[in-house]
Design an enzyme around this catalytic site. Sequence first.
Site, PDB file in Angstrom:
ATOM      1  N   SER A 247      -2.849 -12.744   3.362  1.00  0.00           N
ATOM      2  CA  SER A 247      -3.283 -12.443   1.990  1.00  0.00           C
ATOM      3  C   SER A 247      -2.199 -12.898   1.010  1.00  0.00           C
ATOM      4  O   SER A 247      -2.509 -13.395  -0.083  1.00  0.00           O
ATOM      5  CB  SER A 247      -3.606 -10.954   1.808  1.00  0.00           C
TER       6      SER A 247
ATOM      7  N   LYS B 143       0.801  -1.227   0.000  1.00  0.00           N
ATOM      8  CA  LYS B 143       0.000   0.000   0.000  1.00  0.00           C
ATOM      9  C   LYS B 143       0.835   1.279   0.000  1.00  0.00           C
ATOM     10  O   LYS B 143       0.294   2.367  -0.164  1.00  0.00           O
ATOM     11  CB  LYS B 143      -0.959   0.013   1.203  1.00  0.00           C
TER      12      LYS B 143
HETATM   13  C1  LIG Z   1      -2.531  -7.309   3.580  1.00  0.00           C
HETATM   14  C2  LIG Z   1      -3.169  -6.840   2.321  1.00  0.00           C
HETATM   15  N1  LIG Z   1      -3.199  -7.654   1.280  1.00  0.00           N
HETATM   16  C3  LIG Z   1      -3.782  -7.281   0.121  1.00  0.00           C
HETATM   17  C4  LIG Z   1      -4.390  -6.058  -0.033  1.00  0.00           C
HETATM   18  C5  LIG Z   1      -5.102  -5.756  -1.323  1.00  0.00           C
HETATM   19  O1  LIG Z   1      -4.578  -4.722  -2.069  1.00  0.00           O
HETATM   20  P1  LIG Z   1      -5.507  -3.780  -2.952  1.00  0.00           P
HETATM   21  O2  LIG Z   1      -6.104  -2.767  -2.045  1.00  0.00           O
HETATM   22  O3  LIG Z   1      -4.554  -3.150  -3.926  1.00  0.00           O
HETATM   23  O4  LIG Z   1      -6.533  -4.590  -3.622  1.00  0.00           O
HETATM   24  C6  LIG Z   1      -4.391  -5.189   1.040  1.00  0.00           C
HETATM   25  C7  LIG Z   1      -5.043  -3.891   0.929  1.00  0.00           C
HETATM   26  O5  LIG Z   1      -5.187  -3.143   1.841  1.00  0.00           O
HETATM   27  C8  LIG Z   1      -3.745  -5.572   2.239  1.00  0.00           C
HETATM   28  O6  LIG Z   1      -3.716  -4.750   3.302  1.00  0.00           O
END
Ligand SMILES: Cc1ncc(COP(=O)(O)O)c(C=O)c1O
Length: 341
Positions: free
Chosen positions: A294, A74
Site C-alpha cells: 500500500s 493504524k
Molecule cells: C497496510 C495498510 N495500508 C493502508 C491502510 C489504510 O489506512 P486507513 O484505514 O486509514 O484508510 C491500511 C489500513 O488498515 C493498511 O493496513
Amino acid sequence: MRASTHSIFGPPGSGPSAAEQLARSQMIRPKRVDRITDLIGNTPLIRLHQIEQDCPGVELWAKCEFANPGGSVKDRPALRMIQDALARGELQGRRLIDSTSGNTGIAYSMVGAALGIPVTLVMPENVSAPRKQVTAAYGTELIFSDPMEGSDGAIMLARELVEREPDRWFYPNQYANQSNPLAHYHGTAVELWQQTQGRVTHFVTGIGTSGTIMGTSRRLHELGRARGRDVRCVAMQPDDAMHGLEGLKHLPSSLVPDIYDASVLDDTIWMSTEAGWDMSERLATQEGLFVGHSSGGNVASALQIGKQLAERGEPGVVVTVLCDRGDRYFVPLKWEKHYAW
Ligand SMILES: Cc1ncc(COP(=O)(O)O)c(C=O)c1O
C-alpha cells in the site's frame, strides 16, 4: 601519541559550532517514556530523493508511519478509539472486538496489552500468517471469517457476534468510529504541517477504512485555507476488485465505510497492483525503504501527481504515507519456546 583534535562530526575546522552541537544533542536525546503507547505518533517525514528525480522541481516526502511501535499507521486510530472509549466508560468489564485486515488488529493488540484490555479479532482466514501470529503473540483471541468474503465478511461476522451478546463486547468499529479520522486530524495532519513548515501542496494516500485520508485531509484543508491557499487532497484506490494492495479497499465493489465522505477529497487515483508492487521494490532498492505494497501504491500516486506538476512547470511539495514495513508480508519462523539444534 598525539591527542586527536577531530570533532565527532568531521575533520578540524569543518565541525559545527558549540551551539549547533548542543542543538543536535538535544534533538537526538534518547526518549524516556512511561509506556509503549507514548511512542505512538510524531513519526519522521522523509524526503524521497531518488524517486523525485522523475518529477524535477517537485519535492516528494513520505510520513514514516512504519516507525510507530506497532509497526503501522493504524497505531494512531487504535489508541484514539480506545482512549475515547475509556473516557466514556464504554470499556468497563468488556472485551474489545473488531474486524481487521491486520494492522489495526496488531495495534489493538499492542495497546490492549499495554493498558490491560482483553482483545478479540475477527479476520478473514486467508490473511497473512505473520498477522495471525503477531496478534496472537500479544494474547489476543482470533476468530476467522470466510476467506471468500474478504474484509466485508469479517465485518459482518463481528457485527453478528456483537448483536448476539451486546453486553460482552466493546465494538469500536473502525469503519464508523470518528475517533479513527480524529487521530489523524489531531496527529498526522498537524505533524505534516509542522514538518513541511506549512509548505505541503498535495497530500495523497490509499483508502482502507479511509481514516487516514479523511482526518488528515480535513485538517490540511483547514490549515491551508487559514493561510489563504488550499492543500489538494487525493485518495488512492486499487483499480480492480481483485487486487494485491493489502490493507486497501476498492470502494465500488466494497461496503463503503461510514466515515468516508467524498466531499473532503479533490480527486481519486486508481492504482494497479503491479504499479504499487513495482514502487515498493524501487523504494527498497533506491531509497532504502523496505515498505508494504500500500505504501508502494501511495508513493506511485505521489509520483503521478509530481509528474503532472513537473509537466506543467509547477513547483510542489507532495506528501504521502509509508503505512507499514515490508517484512510484515514475510512468513516468519514459527514462534517456538524450545529450539532443537
Ligand atoms: C497496510 C495498510 N495500508 C493502508 C491502510 C489504510 O489506512 P486507513 O484505514 O486509514 O484508510 C491500511 C489500513 O488498515 C493498511 O493496513
